[in-house]
Scaffold this active site. Structure first.
Site: not given
Lengths: 134, 399
Positions: B138-142
């Site tokens: 994800t954007d915060c958990y790339p």
């Protein structure tokens, strides 16, 4: 020479003249040390075979060829004491009473002299305290 | 004459508490006056050590850099899948979890050499285990993947939480069919070749407080070699079953949900189990102190194996098909003798639960209390009793 073996017969071989072949074809003497039928209805014989070394080897090869599982009695069952939890799940399954409970301290005891290497305890033990050594 | 938990705790702190095990009280009660014993004895300790699949551990793995969101992805510990339905690096590994590539019962009976229960034992033993995470990013958990090795000391929290442990009584399993069967009650030979049970009987916690008068939410216990707590009543809780005149259930009845810090525990009392043909499990050591608040409680703690009965059930047909039929009842003195008679046949018995280790646990808890290192807790609330009508229901639409 004399060698000891455990023979496991599948049900399909129970009516074959396997034992007489040992005498007639391979000129061996045999002594039946133990005989029983496992829970899976497999016939099991513990035999001491006496005769010429090459005849013993040929007879064993022939037995294997017929579908008999042959285990040399140099393979033994061993209890790994530190893995045993003394639960007793193995005890009623051992066909020869080689596993029993010490009535005083309730530990499970394995007597290797009584063991016929059938291996049911290996399957029965939840913590893998019984193992086959070769 | 009633005692309170506060009074008993005061005696523990002063080193004056009188503690006996549930086995010792059985013998004492045969020789001595119950009223006198109830005055003199403050605590009875119990113990049990049996496999219970409804066990597992919550772990917080800490964050990788860059961060990874395991929730919604996949998590494996030593190849065993752990639950990936929580936040980024929280997970739960259950005792019965099995590696995806395990052959299971494709070659029956499967041996189930390694599973969640073994991962938990390895963690408790301080061994290194592999951790693999696959994530979608994800954007915060790339980050998409992690592969590392961890030990118990490396994770933040490791909370053993078992939704169902400590069964109050259990079945005796036999096999009436003509072929060997492989069950969670062990290997059962055909035509009642053996009978397996799974309870510590007179040492088992809930059999010594049959109406759970002293055991409730918040009760402090021995759990896996550390201290833990009763977290709720257990799943499949079923207090309404038939009882003996002493009030002891004659079938599986109450259960407990338990919680504790795995980091305090000892792999001697937290052991992975491989049940041939069935799956993996976790053997959990549990000890519960019973405060002797009055004579009635003491009487219950003193109930001997001879007066605790378990139902004999055929696991080739009646158990899998939920017929409810029982073949008879046997008491734990008979079961522990190694030979019983069922349907006029003499049958050798085996136990899946270790009475020897149960005794060791009850002795250890007794020692902790005597030394003053373990105080009792007052339960915050009691669990439903037989009068509550609470019962264990079958699955809706499962027929």
């Amino acid at each position: 020479m004399e060698k000891k073996y455990v023979l496991h017969f599948p049900r399909t071989l129970v009516d074959k003249p396997i034992m007489s072949d040992l005498v007639k074809k391979y000129n061996l003497d045999f002594n039946i040390l133990k005989a029983y039928v496992t829970p899976e209805e497999e016939g099991t014989l513990v035999l001491a075979l006496q005769g010429e070394g090459e005849n013993v080897d040929a007879a064993v090869k022939n037995l294997r060829g017929m579908g008999v599982r042959v285990q040399s009695l140099s393979s033994d069952i061993r209890m790994i004491r530190e893995l045993c939890t003394d639960c007793t799940a193995c005890i009623p399954l051992c066909p020869v009473g080689a596993l029993y409970q010490d009535k005083k301290d309730l530990s499970v005891i394995f007597d290797p002299d009584k063991c016929i290497t059938c291996g049911i305890c290996i399957r029965a033990c939840p913590t893998k305290a019984m193992e086959l050594t070769i | 004459m009633e005692k309170t938990i506060a009074e008993i705790n005061k005696k523990i702190k002063e080193g004056k508490a009188v503690v006996v095990t549930a086995e010792e009280i059985v013998d004492l009660a045969k020789k001595q006056d119950i009223k006198k014993l109830a005055r003199e004895i403050d605590i009875v300790t119990t113990g049990t050590f049996g496999p219970m699949c409804s066990s597992g551990v919550f772990l917080n793995l800490g964050h990788s850099n860059p961060r990874i969101k395991a929730g919604g992805g996949k998590i494996y510990l030593n190849g065993v899948p752990a639950y990936a339905g929580l936040a980024a690096v929280d997970t739960y590994i259950g005792a019965a979890a099995t590696p995806e590539n395990d052959p299971r019962n494709s070659e029956h009976p499967g041996s189930f050499k390694y599973g969640g229960g073994h991962v938990i034992e390895d963690l408790a033993a301080g061994k290194e285990v592999t951790l693999e995470i696959n994530a979608y990013g994800t954007d915060c958990y790339p980050r998409r993947g992690v592969s590392t090795r961890i030990r118990l000391k490396d994770v933040n929290e490791a909370i053993l939480f078992n939704p169902r442990n400590c069964y109050q009584n259990y079945n005796v399993a036999v096999n009436l069919s003509k072929k060997t069967i492989y069950t969670y009650m062990g290997i059962l030979r055909p035509e009642m070749g053996n009978a397996n049970y799974c309870s510590a009987g007179q040492l088992s916690p809930l059999l010594k407080d049959p109406y759970l008068k002293t055991i409730g939410f918040g009760t402090r216990i021995f759990l896996g070699g550390g201290t833990g707590y009763v977290a709720w009543w257990g799943t499949q809780y079923n207090p309404g079953v038939k009882r003996t005149e002493d009030g002891v259930p004659t079938a599986g009845s109450a259960t407990l949900a338990l919680i504790g810090d795995l980091k305090q525990m000892n792999s001697r009392y937290i052991k992975g189990a491989s049940l041939t043909g069935y799956g993996t499990s976790l053997i959990v050591g549990i000890g519960i102190p019973i405060p002797v608040l009055n004579e009635e409680i003491l009487r219950w703690t003193a109930i001997p194996d001879e007066k605790i009965y378990a139902p004999v059930v055929d696991y080739s047909n009646d158990y899998p098909n939920c017929t409810g039929k029982i073949l008879g009842e046997l008491n734990y003195a008979q079961l522990k003798s190694g030979r019983v008679e069922i349907l006029k046949k003499e049958v050798p018995t085996g136990s899946l639960s270790s009475y020897r280790t149960a005794r060791e646990i009850a002795d250890t808890l007794k020692k902790w209390i005597t030394e003053g290192s373990f105080l009792l807790t007052e339960s915050i609330f009691s669990f439903p009793g037989p009068e509550s009508g609470y019962r264990f229901k079958p699955m809706k639409g499962g027929r």
